[in-house]
Design an enzyme around this catalytic site. Structure first.
Site, PDB file in Angstrom:
ATOM      1  N   LYS A   1      12.205   0.791 -11.625  1.00 20.71           N
ATOM      2  CA  LYS A   1      11.583  -0.500 -11.949  1.00 20.71           C
ATOM      3  C   LYS A   1      12.571  -1.639 -11.723  1.00 20.71           C
ATOM      4  CE  LYS A   1       8.820  -2.819 -15.465  1.00 20.71           C
ATOM      5  NZ  LYS A   1       7.910  -3.357 -14.451  1.00 20.71           N
TER       6      LYS A   1
ATOM      7  N   PRO B   1       0.789  -1.247   0.000  1.00 23.16           N
ATOM      8  CA  PRO B   1       0.000   0.000   0.000  1.00 23.16           C
ATOM      9  C   PRO B   1       0.813   1.286   0.000  1.00 23.16           C
ATOM     10  CG  PRO B   1       0.054  -0.932   2.204  1.00 23.16           C
ATOM     11  CD  PRO B   1       0.703  -1.947   1.293  1.00 23.16           C
TER      12      PRO B   1
ATOM     13  N   THR C   1       1.469  -7.063 -10.072  1.00 16.07           N
ATOM     14  CA  THR C   1       2.908  -7.293  -9.959  1.00 16.07           C
ATOM     15  C   THR C   1       3.411  -8.082 -11.160  1.00 16.07           C
ATOM     16  OG1 THR C   1       2.585  -7.364  -7.583  1.00 16.07           O
ATOM     17  CG2 THR C   1       4.683  -8.220  -8.417  1.00 16.07           C
ATOM     18  N   THR C   2       4.526  -7.636 -11.715  1.00 15.23           N
ATOM     19  CA  THR C   2       5.077  -8.308 -12.899  1.00 15.23           C
ATOM     20  C   THR C   2       6.352  -9.074 -12.529  1.00 15.23           C
ATOM     21  OG1 THR C   2       6.180  -6.221 -13.414  1.00 15.23           O
ATOM     22  CG2 THR C   2       4.148  -6.705 -14.608  1.00 15.23           C
TER      23      THR C   2
ATOM     24  N   ALA D   1      -2.574  -9.387 -14.398  1.00 12.21           N
ATOM     25  CA  ALA D   1      -2.580  -8.490 -15.558  1.00 12.21           C
ATOM     26  C   ALA D   1      -1.271  -7.715 -15.628  1.00 12.21           C
ATOM     27  CB  ALA D   1      -3.753  -7.517 -15.459  1.00 12.21           C
ATOM     28  N   PRO D   2      -0.419  -8.019 -16.604  1.00 18.73           N
ATOM     29  CA  PRO D   2       0.836  -7.270 -16.720  1.00 18.73           C
ATOM     30  C   PRO D   2       0.611  -5.778 -16.935  1.00 18.73           C
ATOM     31  CG  PRO D   2       0.888  -9.227 -18.111  1.00 18.73           C
ATOM     32  CD  PRO D   2      -0.523  -9.100 -17.599  1.00 18.73           C
ATOM     33  N   ASN D   3      -0.546  -5.417 -17.479  1.00 17.62           N
ATOM     34  CA  ASN D   3      -0.839  -3.995 -17.651  1.00 17.62           C
ATOM     35  C   ASN D   3      -2.339  -3.760 -17.523  1.00 17.62           C
ATOM     36  OD1 ASN D   3      -0.948  -1.250 -18.551  1.00 17.62           O
ATOM     37  ND2 ASN D   3       1.072  -1.585 -19.436  1.00 17.62           N
ATOM     38  N   PHE D   4      -2.721  -2.866 -16.593  1.00 16.75           N
ATOM     39  CA  PHE D   4      -4.140  -2.575 -16.349  1.00 16.75           C
ATOM     40  C   PHE D   4      -4.648  -1.403 -17.192  1.00 16.75           C
ATOM     41  CE2 PHE D   4      -3.308  -4.530 -12.048  1.00 16.75           C
ATOM     42  CZ  PHE D   4      -4.286  -5.512 -12.107  1.00 16.75           C
TER      43      PHE D   4
ATOM     44  N   HIS E   1      10.655   2.735 -19.163  1.00 16.93           N
ATOM     45  CA  HIS E   1      10.084   2.904 -17.824  1.00 16.93           C
ATOM     46  C   HIS E   1      10.966   3.782 -16.945  1.00 16.93           C
ATOM     47  CE1 HIS E   1       7.544  -0.528 -18.956  1.00 16.93           C
ATOM     48  NE2 HIS E   1       6.738  -0.127 -17.976  1.00 16.93           N
ATOM     49  N   HIS E   2      10.365   4.214 -15.825  1.00 12.15           N
ATOM     50  CA  HIS E   2      11.087   4.944 -14.765  1.00 12.15           C
ATOM     51  C   HIS E   2      12.261   4.087 -14.260  1.00 12.15           C
ATOM     52  CE1 HIS E   2       9.295   2.323 -11.635  1.00 12.15           C
ATOM     53  NE2 HIS E   2       8.306   2.242 -12.503  1.00 12.15           N
TER      54      HIS E   2
END
Ligand SMILES: NC(=O)C1=CN([C@@H]2O[C@H](COP(=O)(O)OP(=O)(O)OC[C@H]3O[C@@H](n4cnc5c(N)ncnc54)[C@H](OP(=O)(O)O)[C@@H]3O)[C@@H](O)[C@H]2O)C=CC1
Ligand SMILES: O=C(O)C1=N[C@H](C(=O)O)C[C@H](O)C1
Length: 256
Positions: free
Chosen positions: A149, A11, A90-91, A115-118, A145-146
């Site tokens: 990651k 969270p 989470t990937t 889901a790898p991407n929502f 990506h940032h």
């Protein structure tokens, strides 16, 4: 509408914070606790340091996991063992872990969404890429990506390559005698497709899939400029997972 009790793992994270806000602002969702290994979440609900401690105390309908690859796998497995439906963003899960979780969900007759991407735009980018791959067999995936990651390549890039693999004849791209004079120059390789991972501060989550053929290229690109872009997918997943009795890997399999 049925009330859905939710626990969120992770969270305090970038995604976890957004998910807490989503659950707290959705009338038919109730946040009944969070799992934070450091116990540092400052929220008006019970904060558990461990997933089992959480489930021994209260059983939610749904666990939303937004943590790290190893932790996410452990949480998903534990949730299914306790009869809780996981919604996992989470990937970085391995193919063997995905198979094991699929079998566990099946045996427990429980819904689970990984889901790898929502983001709906990213799901469309993957679907459009799959469509294009029928006509263009030479493909380079560039994900950006940032720089905080943890996993590379991104889960989205791996999923994109897997979806393309379903329709594209396996082929080795580039010159048959091609050699890397600097290791990694051609990126990762899935079935002859190449994946390149860019990490920079300032980026959030972006991917472009490039297709090439004689005299032409096609580029399909998606950009997430904030993490709110993922939340409509999280919301619909929490609702849909309640109706499933198997594991679904990828939002493209549940969106009409
Ligand atoms: N499916 C999707 O659409 C998206 C998926 N993601 C994925 O979601 C995951 C999280 O991303 P992001 O929010 O950016 O990452 P963050 O690093 O910001 O958040 C991860 C959080 O998990 C916490 N954590 C680590 N271990 C535990 C544990 N044992 N129990 C509870 N919490 C734990 C971390 O705490 P601490 O730092 O204190 O250790 C941290 O707060 C990644 O795998 C990412 O790839 C990201 C965006 C979109
Ligand atoms: O870590 C992230 O930020 C993201 N992770 C997911 C992935 O690995 O594909 C989804 C999105 O790209 C953001």
């Amino acid at each position: 509408m049925e009330q859905i009790n939710v626990v969120i793992a992770g969270p305090r994270g970038r995604m976890g914070k957004e998910a807490v806000e989503l659950v707290q602002n959705t009338q038919h969702f109730t946040l009944i606790g969070v799992v934070d290994h450091k116990g540092a979440a400052n929220l008006d609900v019970p904060v558990y340091k461990d997933i089992k401690e959480c489930f021994e105390s209260d059983i939610p309908h749904v666990l939303i996991d937004l943590t790290t690859p190893e932790v996410g796998y452990h949480h998903t497995k534990t949730a299914l063992e306790y009869g809780v439906r996981p919604v996992v963003g989470t990937t970085g899960f391995t193919p063997d872990e995905l198979i094991e979780l699929t079998q566990l969900a099946e045996s427990k007759k429980l819904g689970c969404i990984i889901a790898p991407n929502f983001a709906i735009g990213a799901v469309l980018m993957m679907k459009f890429s799959q469509m294009a791959a029928k006509y263009f067999g030479d493909i380079e995936i560039i994900e950006l990506h940032h720089d905080q990651k943890l996993d590379a390549p991104s889960g989205t890039a791996v999923k994109t390559a897997e979806m393309i693999k379903e329709v594209r004849e396996a082929k080795v791209q580039g010159h048959p005698d091609e050699k890397e004079t600097l290791r990694g120059a051609r990126g990762a390789d899935i079935d002859g497709m190449h994946i390149h991972s860019v990490r920079l501060p300032g980026l959030i989550a972006h991917q472009q899939v490039m297709f090439g053929a004689e005299g032409q290229t096609l580029t399909i690109r998606h950009d997430s400029y904030n993490r709110a872009s993922f939340m409509s997918g999280v919301k619909v997943s929490v609702e849909i997972v309640m109706k499933l009795d198997t594991l679904v890997y990828g939002l493209e399999n549940i969106l009409e």
